[in-house]
Scaffold this motif. Structure first.
Motif, PDB file in Angstrom:
ATOM      1  N   ALA A 165      39.443  77.032  43.239  1.00  0.00           N
ATOM      2  CA  ALA A 165      39.933  75.889  44.020  1.00  0.00           C
ATOM      3  C   ALA A 165      41.083  75.251  43.262  1.00  0.00           C
ATOM      4  CB  ALA A 165      38.823  74.871  44.260  1.00  0.00           C
ATOM      5  N   ASN A 166      41.828  74.415  43.966  1.00  0.00           N
ATOM      6  CA  ASN A 166      42.996  73.773  43.386  1.00  0.00           C
ATOM      7  C   ASN A 166      43.037  72.315  43.825  1.00  0.00           C
ATOM      8  OD1 ASN A 166      45.395  73.501  41.966  1.00  0.00           O
ATOM      9  ND2 ASN A 166      46.463  75.139  43.039  1.00  0.00           N
ATOM     10  N   GLY A 167      43.905  71.548  43.220  1.00  0.00           N
ATOM     11  CA  GLY A 167      44.141  70.177  43.654  1.00  0.00           C
ATOM     12  C   GLY A 167      42.909  69.303  43.603  1.00  0.00           C
ATOM     13  N   GLU A 168      42.845  68.344  44.525  1.00  0.00           N
ATOM     14  CA  GLU A 168      41.768  67.362  44.541  1.00  0.00           C
ATOM     15  C   GLU A 168      40.400  68.010  44.686  1.00  0.00           C
ATOM     16  OE1 GLU A 168      40.255  63.867  43.829  1.00  0.00           O
ATOM     17  OE2 GLU A 168      42.431  64.106  43.973  1.00  0.00           O
ATOM     18  N   ARG A 169      40.314  69.027  45.550  1.00  0.00           N
ATOM     19  CA  ARG A 169      39.029  69.702  45.755  1.00  0.00           C
ATOM     20  C   ARG A 169      38.566  70.401  44.481  1.00  0.00           C
ATOM     21  NH1 ARG A 169      34.137  69.555  47.713  1.00  0.00           N
ATOM     22  NH2 ARG A 169      33.329  71.522  48.477  1.00  0.00           N
ATOM     23  N   GLY A 170      39.483  71.071  43.805  1.00  0.00           N
ATOM     24  CA  GLY A 170      39.138  71.746  42.569  1.00  0.00           C
ATOM     25  C   GLY A 170      38.703  70.774  41.484  1.00  0.00           C
ATOM     26  N   PHE A 171      39.411  69.670  41.379  1.00  0.00           N
ATOM     27  CA  PHE A 171      39.081  68.654  40.376  1.00  0.00           C
ATOM     28  C   PHE A 171      37.695  68.062  40.650  1.00  0.00           C
ATOM     29  CE2 PHE A 171      39.069  64.291  38.803  1.00  0.00           C
ATOM     30  CZ  PHE A 171      39.413  64.490  37.468  1.00  0.00           C
ATOM     31  N   HIS A 172      37.419  67.769  41.914  1.00  0.00           N
ATOM     32  CA  HIS A 172      36.116  67.202  42.283  1.00  0.00           C
ATOM     33  C   HIS A 172      34.985  68.176  41.944  1.00  0.00           C
ATOM     34  CE1 HIS A 172      33.022  65.071  44.482  1.00  0.00           C
ATOM     35  NE2 HIS A 172      32.810  66.131  45.236  1.00  0.00           N
ATOM     36  N   LEU A 173      35.155  69.455  42.302  1.00  0.00           N
ATOM     37  CA  LEU A 173      34.133  70.442  41.991  1.00  0.00           C
ATOM     38  C   LEU A 173      33.942  70.589  40.487  1.00  0.00           C
ATOM     39  CD1 LEU A 173      34.565  73.409  44.509  1.00  0.00           C
ATOM     40  CD2 LEU A 173      32.467  72.158  44.010  1.00  0.00           C
ATOM     41  N   ALA A 174      35.037  70.562  39.750  1.00  0.00           N
ATOM     42  CA  ALA A 174      34.952  70.692  38.297  1.00  0.00           C
ATOM     43  C   ALA A 174      34.127  69.562  37.690  1.00  0.00           C
ATOM     44  CB  ALA A 174      36.355  70.715  37.686  1.00  0.00           C
ATOM     45  N   SER A 175      34.305  68.359  38.196  1.00  0.00           N
ATOM     46  CA  SER A 175      33.550  67.219  37.659  1.00  0.00           C
ATOM     47  C   SER A 175      32.055  67.372  37.930  1.00  0.00           C
ATOM     48  CB  SER A 175      34.070  65.906  38.264  1.00  0.00           C
ATOM     49  OG  SER A 175      33.772  65.817  39.644  1.00  0.00           O
ATOM     50  N   LEU A 176      31.688  67.882  39.099  1.00  0.00           N
ATOM     51  CA  LEU A 176      30.275  68.082  39.431  1.00  0.00           C
ATOM     52  C   LEU A 176      29.667  69.226  38.628  1.00  0.00           C
ATOM     53  CD1 LEU A 176      30.328  67.728  43.334  1.00  0.00           C
ATOM     54  CD2 LEU A 176      29.496  66.055  41.681  1.00  0.00           C
ATOM     55  N   VAL A 177      30.388  70.323  38.547  1.00  0.00           N
ATOM     56  CA  VAL A 177      29.864  71.513  37.880  1.00  0.00           C
ATOM     57  C   VAL A 177      29.765  71.299  36.374  1.00  0.00           C
ATOM     58  CG1 VAL A 177      30.293  73.966  37.415  1.00  0.00           C
ATOM     59  CG2 VAL A 177      30.682  73.037  39.709  1.00  0.00           C
ATOM     60  N   HIS A 178      30.674  70.511  35.803  1.00  0.00           N
ATOM     61  CA  HIS A 178      30.653  70.262  34.371  1.00  0.00           C
ATOM     62  C   HIS A 178      29.366  69.575  33.938  1.00  0.00           C
ATOM     63  CE1 HIS A 178      31.722  68.137  30.576  1.00  0.00           C
ATOM     64  NE2 HIS A 178      32.303  69.289  30.327  1.00  0.00           N
ATOM     65  N   ASN A 179      28.726  68.883  34.863  1.00  0.00           N
ATOM     66  CA  ASN A 179      27.446  68.249  34.550  1.00  0.00           C
ATOM     67  C   ASN A 179      26.335  69.285  34.382  1.00  0.00           C
ATOM     68  OD1 ASN A 179      25.923  65.697  34.298  1.00  0.00           O
ATOM     69  ND2 ASN A 179      24.827  66.447  36.096  1.00  0.00           N
TER      70      ASN A 179
ATOM     71  N   ASN B 235      44.335  80.294  41.460  1.00  0.00           N
ATOM     72  CA  ASN B 235      44.876  81.374  42.305  1.00  0.00           C
ATOM     73  C   ASN B 235      46.363  81.143  42.613  1.00  0.00           C
ATOM     74  OD1 ASN B 235      44.064  83.860  43.367  1.00  0.00           O
ATOM     75  ND2 ASN B 235      43.915  83.039  45.436  1.00  0.00           N
ATOM     76  N   GLY B 236      47.088  80.681  41.642  1.00  0.00           N
ATOM     77  CA  GLY B 236      48.501  80.335  41.779  1.00  0.00           C
ATOM     78  C   GLY B 236      48.773  79.068  41.000  1.00  0.00           C
ATOM     79  N   LYS B 237      49.921  78.494  41.185  1.00  0.00           N
ATOM     80  CA  LYS B 237      50.326  77.305  40.416  1.00  0.00           C
ATOM     81  C   LYS B 237      49.345  76.152  40.617  1.00  0.00           C
ATOM     82  CE  LYS B 237      54.240  74.239  39.521  1.00  0.00           C
ATOM     83  NZ  LYS B 237      54.081  74.414  38.055  1.00  0.00           N
ATOM     84  N   ALA B 238      48.913  75.588  39.491  1.00  0.00           N
ATOM     85  CA  ALA B 238      47.971  74.472  39.536  1.00  0.00           C
ATOM     86  C   ALA B 238      48.614  73.241  40.176  1.00  0.00           C
ATOM     87  CB  ALA B 238      47.498  74.138  38.126  1.00  0.00           C
ATOM     88  N   ASP B 239      47.791  72.463  40.873  1.00  0.00           N
ATOM     89  CA  ASP B 239      48.280  71.278  41.573  1.00  0.00           C
ATOM     90  C   ASP B 239      47.390  70.092  41.225  1.00  0.00           C
ATOM     91  OD1 ASP B 239      49.582  69.561  43.296  1.00  0.00           O
ATOM     92  OD2 ASP B 239      48.463  70.229  45.059  1.00  0.00           O
ATOM     93  N   PHE B 240      47.524  69.618  39.979  1.00  0.00           N
ATOM     94  CA  PHE B 240      46.742  68.481  39.509  1.00  0.00           C
ATOM     95  C   PHE B 240      47.685  67.386  39.008  1.00  0.00           C
ATOM     96  CE2 PHE B 240      44.075  72.266  38.549  1.00  0.00           C
ATOM     97  CZ  PHE B 240      43.045  72.001  39.440  1.00  0.00           C
ATOM     98  N   THR B 241      47.224  66.149  39.096  1.00  0.00           N
ATOM     99  CA  THR B 241      48.001  65.041  38.553  1.00  0.00           C
ATOM    100  C   THR B 241      47.897  65.060  37.024  1.00  0.00           C
ATOM    101  OG1 THR B 241      46.153  63.482  38.570  1.00  0.00           O
ATOM    102  CG2 THR B 241      47.451  63.673  40.604  1.00  0.00           C
ATOM    103  N   LYS B 242      48.766  64.299  36.364  1.00  0.00           N
ATOM    104  CA  LYS B 242      48.721  64.214  34.908  1.00  0.00           C
ATOM    105  C   LYS B 242      47.383  63.657  34.442  1.00  0.00           C
ATOM    106  CE  LYS B 242      53.712  63.614  34.146  1.00  0.00           C
ATOM    107  NZ  LYS B 242      54.771  62.708  33.627  1.00  0.00           N
ATOM    108  N   GLU B 243      46.862  62.692  35.195  1.00  0.00           N
ATOM    109  CA  GLU B 243      45.581  62.090  34.830  1.00  0.00           C
ATOM    110  C   GLU B 243      44.450  63.108  34.965  1.00  0.00           C
ATOM    111  OE1 GLU B 243      47.758  60.815  36.934  1.00  0.00           O
ATOM    112  OE2 GLU B 243      48.473  59.035  35.831  1.00  0.00           O
ATOM    113  N   GLN B 244      44.497  63.909  36.020  1.00  0.00           N
ATOM    114  CA  GLN B 244      43.464  64.924  36.205  1.00  0.00           C
ATOM    115  C   GLN B 244      43.531  65.989  35.119  1.00  0.00           C
ATOM    116  OE1 GLN B 244      44.430  66.099  40.229  1.00  0.00           O
ATOM    117  NE2 GLN B 244      42.841  64.790  41.115  1.00  0.00           N
TER     118      GLN B 244
END
Length: 302
Positions: free
Chosen positions: A152-166, A176-185
């Motif tokens: 996953a990428n972007g907001e959806r990927g970040f959200h899943l990462a936060s849940l799975v990291h627990n 699956n291509g260029k990452a699309d995250f904010t600097k804060e993320q």
């Protein structure tokens, strides 16, 4: 197979939401027809979780028991097939199936679910529902502490990462291509040591649906036990759209708090109406829908 063709309610979809609605209506002596293809989307999923009293049971076992219990109510009939066409007729509706059988009813309930659009990645389909998974609440505990990827990428990927990291400290984001995250993320992902791989995923190597590793377009590989994937979807049935039912921006059937669509007499419940894709939610929304539809029929006839 049923000889009757006219019912008070037709329920399209006979999995958890549809059976739950049928149970509520059957207990109120409503004449109900359940049309079901008997091809559930979770056919490859080995176990169902996060549903009280049924945690760890197979999806098929839950459905089999549910159908057995619903069949005790003599006013509920079943038809094995696929509803292919629906039209408004006077104060009711006519449904045509793939077997050219036609049925009529005053009310319709769509419990048809959604259909995942799987990526064209070799081996992915064979793993879907087994080790290629969609929901930390449904599958995450079984892969706790394991090397886990998130497709996953972007907001959806970040959200899943936060849940799975627990659930595991061994998390890799596969964009699956260029990452699309904010600097804060990105800062948060780095702080939690979550690797980001921007290479294109080409293959999932597995044994009987259990992932060993994934392969990228440059030939490199990454060992994983599980792979979460945020996939696009489409409605499993096109009939709601043909009847004029509104969809949300995300593609779900738009319903009120009482599971009513914008079309009078048409209701929807389960996975086709919201992102809470679980057995427990499907059973709840089906039960509510059955009660609401019974209430509507009561007001009309009393």
């Amino acid at each position: 197979m049923t000889a009757n063709t006219d019912f008070e309610v037709i329920i399209i979809g006979g999995s958890y939401a549809g059976l739950s609605a049928a149970l509520a209506l059957g207990r109120s002596l409503r004449k109900v027809l359940v049309i079901d293809s008997e091809k559930p989307c979770n056919i490859q999923t080995p176990h169902s979780h996060n549903f009280l009293t049924q945690d760890g049971q197979t999806p098929a076992a839950i459905s089999t028991l549910a159908k057995k219990q619903v069949k005790k109510y003599g006013t509920v009939a079943f038809f094995q097939g696929i509803a292919t066409r629906g039209i408004k007729m006077g104060e009711g509706f006519e449904i045509t199936t793939d077997k050219q059988k036609k049925f009529t009813a005053r009310k319709l309930i769509f419990a048809t679910g959604i259909k995942d659009v799987l990526p064209p990645i070799k081996g992915f389909a064979e793993c879907w529902g087994i080790s290629a998974i969609h929901c930390p609440y449904c599958h995450g505990y079984e892969f706790k502490g394991k090397p886990t990827g998130i497709l996953a990428n972007g907001e959806r990927g970040f959200h899943l990462a936060s849940l799975v990291h627990n659930l595991t400290n061994n998390v890799t984001l596969l964009t699956n291509g260029k990452a699309d995250f904010t600097k804060e993320q990105i800062a948060k992902l780095n702080r939690h040591k979550i690797e980001i791989i921007e290479k294109v995923l080409t293959e999932v190597e597995h044994e009987m649906g259990k992932i060993n590793q994934v392969v990228f377009d440059d030939g490199t590989k990454k060992g994983l036990d599980a792979l979460y994937a945020a996939l696009p979807f489409v409605q499993h049935s096109e009939i709601p759209d043909s009847l004029g039912c509104e969809l949300t921006e995300q593609g779900y059937i738009k319903v009120s708090a009482m599971q009513e669509t914008n079309i009078e007499g048409v209701f929807a419940c389960g996975d086709n109406t919201n992102m809470m894709r679980s057995v427990a939610n499907a059973v709840y929304s089906g039960n509510l829908t059955g009660a609401v539809v019974n209430g509507k029929l009561t007001v009309e006839k009393f």
